[in-house]
Write a protein that holds these residues in place. Structure first.
Motif, PDB file in Angstrom:
ATOM      1  N   PHE A   1       0.858  -1.259   0.077  1.00 45.37           N
ATOM      2  CA  PHE A   1      -0.041   0.014   0.017  1.00 45.37           C
ATOM      3  C   PHE A   1       0.837   1.133  -0.274  1.00 45.37           C
ATOM      4  O   PHE A   1       2.011   1.111   0.632  1.00 45.37           O
ATOM      5  CB  PHE A   1      -0.876   0.142   1.176  1.00 45.37           C
ATOM      6  N   ILE A   2       0.286   2.444  -0.564  1.00 40.11           N
ATOM      7  CA  ILE A   2       0.918   3.480  -0.562  1.00 40.11           C
ATOM      8  C   ILE A   2       0.231   4.448   0.366  1.00 40.11           C
ATOM      9  O   ILE A   2      -1.040   4.571   0.393  1.00 40.11           O
ATOM     10  CB  ILE A   2       1.170   4.137  -2.060  1.00 40.11           C
ATOM     11  N   THR A   3       0.698   5.256   1.216  1.00 37.80           N
ATOM     12  CA  THR A   3      -0.050   6.238   2.231  1.00 37.80           C
ATOM     13  C   THR A   3      -0.321   7.568   1.561  1.00 37.80           C
ATOM     14  O   THR A   3       0.341   7.808   0.589  1.00 37.80           O
ATOM     15  CB  THR A   3       0.638   6.321   3.483  1.00 37.80           C
ATOM     16  N   ALA A   4      -1.147   8.191   2.009  1.00 44.87           N
ATOM     17  CA  ALA A   4      -1.438   9.492   1.440  1.00 44.87           C
ATOM     18  C   ALA A   4       0.030  10.582   1.384  1.00 44.87           C
ATOM     19  O   ALA A   4       0.023  11.362   0.745  1.00 44.87           O
ATOM     20  CB  ALA A   4      -2.794  10.107   2.157  1.00 44.87           C
ATOM     21  N   ASN A   5       0.496  10.160   2.582  1.00 46.03           N
ATOM     22  CA  ASN A   5       1.803  11.180   2.967  1.00 46.03           C
ATOM     23  C   ASN A   5       2.667  10.887   1.701  1.00 46.03           C
ATOM     24  O   ASN A   5       3.298  11.678   1.163  1.00 46.03           O
ATOM     25  CB  ASN A   5       2.531  10.882   4.127  1.00 46.03           C
ATOM     26  N   GLU A   6       2.743   9.584   1.211  1.00 47.14           N
ATOM     27  CA  GLU A   6       3.726   9.048   0.063  1.00 47.14           C
ATOM     28  C   GLU A   6       3.143   9.676  -1.166  1.00 47.14           C
ATOM     29  O   GLU A   6       4.100  10.062  -1.863  1.00 47.14           O
ATOM     30  CB  GLU A   6       3.784   7.441   0.385  1.00 47.14           C
ATOM     31  N   VAL A   7       2.101   9.596  -1.395  1.00 47.49           N
ATOM     32  CA  VAL A   7       1.302  10.068  -2.444  1.00 47.49           C
ATOM     33  C   VAL A   7       1.742  11.453  -2.678  1.00 47.49           C
ATOM     34  O   VAL A   7       2.193  12.118  -3.742  1.00 47.49           O
ATOM     35  CB  VAL A   7      -0.231   9.834  -2.467  1.00 47.49           C
TER      36      VAL A   7
ATOM     37  N   GLU B   1       4.058  13.106  -1.560  1.00 45.08           N
ATOM     38  CA  GLU B   1       5.494  13.362  -1.695  1.00 45.08           C
ATOM     39  C   GLU B   1       5.965  13.098  -3.388  1.00 45.08           C
ATOM     40  O   GLU B   1       6.590  13.587  -4.013  1.00 45.08           O
ATOM     41  CB  GLU B   1       6.488  12.366  -0.923  1.00 45.08           C
ATOM     42  N   VAL B   2       5.363  11.938  -3.498  1.00 53.03           N
ATOM     43  CA  VAL B   2       5.654  11.400  -4.978  1.00 53.03           C
ATOM     44  C   VAL B   2       5.172  12.379  -6.075  1.00 53.03           C
ATOM     45  O   VAL B   2       5.655  12.498  -7.198  1.00 53.03           O
ATOM     46  CB  VAL B   2       4.988   9.989  -5.206  1.00 53.03           C
ATOM     47  N   MET B   3       3.891  12.827  -5.735  1.00 53.06           N
ATOM     48  CA  MET B   3       3.401  13.558  -6.826  1.00 53.06           C
ATOM     49  C   MET B   3       3.536  15.218  -6.516  1.00 53.06           C
ATOM     50  O   MET B   3       3.156  16.008  -7.592  1.00 53.06           O
ATOM     51  CB  MET B   3       1.628  13.464  -6.842  1.00 53.06           C
ATOM     52  N   GLY B   4       4.163  15.463  -5.728  1.00 51.40           N
ATOM     53  CA  GLY B   4       4.385  16.911  -5.169  1.00 51.40           C
ATOM     54  C   GLY B   4       3.544  17.835  -4.911  1.00 51.40           C
ATOM     55  O   GLY B   4       3.192  18.900  -5.437  1.00 51.40           O
ATOM     56  N   ILE B   5       2.449  17.227  -4.446  1.00 49.91           N
ATOM     57  CA  ILE B   5       1.118  18.037  -3.705  1.00 49.91           C
ATOM     58  C   ILE B   5       0.971  17.929  -2.358  1.00 49.91           C
ATOM     59  O   ILE B   5       1.679  17.244  -1.627  1.00 49.91           O
ATOM     60  CB  ILE B   5      -0.147  17.076  -4.515  1.00 49.91           C
ATOM     61  N   SER B   6      -0.130  18.697  -2.051  1.00 48.54           N
ATOM     62  CA  SER B   6      -0.144  19.018  -0.496  1.00 48.54           C
ATOM     63  C   SER B   6      -0.709  17.699   0.232  1.00 48.54           C
ATOM     64  O   SER B   6      -1.417  16.891  -0.478  1.00 48.54           O
ATOM     65  CB  SER B   6      -1.311  20.001  -0.230  1.00 48.54           C
ATOM     66  N   ARG B   7      -0.532  17.450   1.445  1.00 50.55           N
ATOM     67  CA  ARG B   7      -1.086  16.260   2.030  1.00 50.55           C
ATOM     68  C   ARG B   7      -2.796  16.397   1.937  1.00 50.55           C
ATOM     69  O   ARG B   7      -3.280  15.268   1.761  1.00 50.55           O
ATOM     70  CB  ARG B   7      -0.743  16.221   3.641  1.00 50.55           C
TER      71      ARG B   7
END
Length: 65
Positions: free
Chosen positions: A5-11, A13-19
């Motif tokens: 699984f990927i967490t929202a925090n990792e998403v 970071e990966v996409m360069g968007i806000s939490r």
């Protein structure tokens, strides 16, 4: 063992968007999965589904190269 699984925090970071935006995306992906009959976990999304939706490739059989 590799994370499934990927967490929202990792998403974020990966996409360069806000939490907060990342949590919105994870909720949307989980809603799609629920409609397909899958069990979901709040704040997390299967990595394979995330990659398929955002980067257009699949892991396993039929993988695009």
């Amino acid at each position: 063992m590799r994370a499934q699984f990927i967490t929202a925090n990792e998403v974020a970071e990966v996409m360069g968007i806000s939490r907060s935006k990342a949590y919105q995306l994870v909720r949307q992906l989980n809603r799609e999965l629920k409609e397909q009959g899958y069990i979901t976990v709040a704040g997390k999304c299967p990595i394979q589904y995330f990659k398929q939706k955002f980067f257009g490739f699949q892991i396993g059989e039929g993988a695009k190269q």
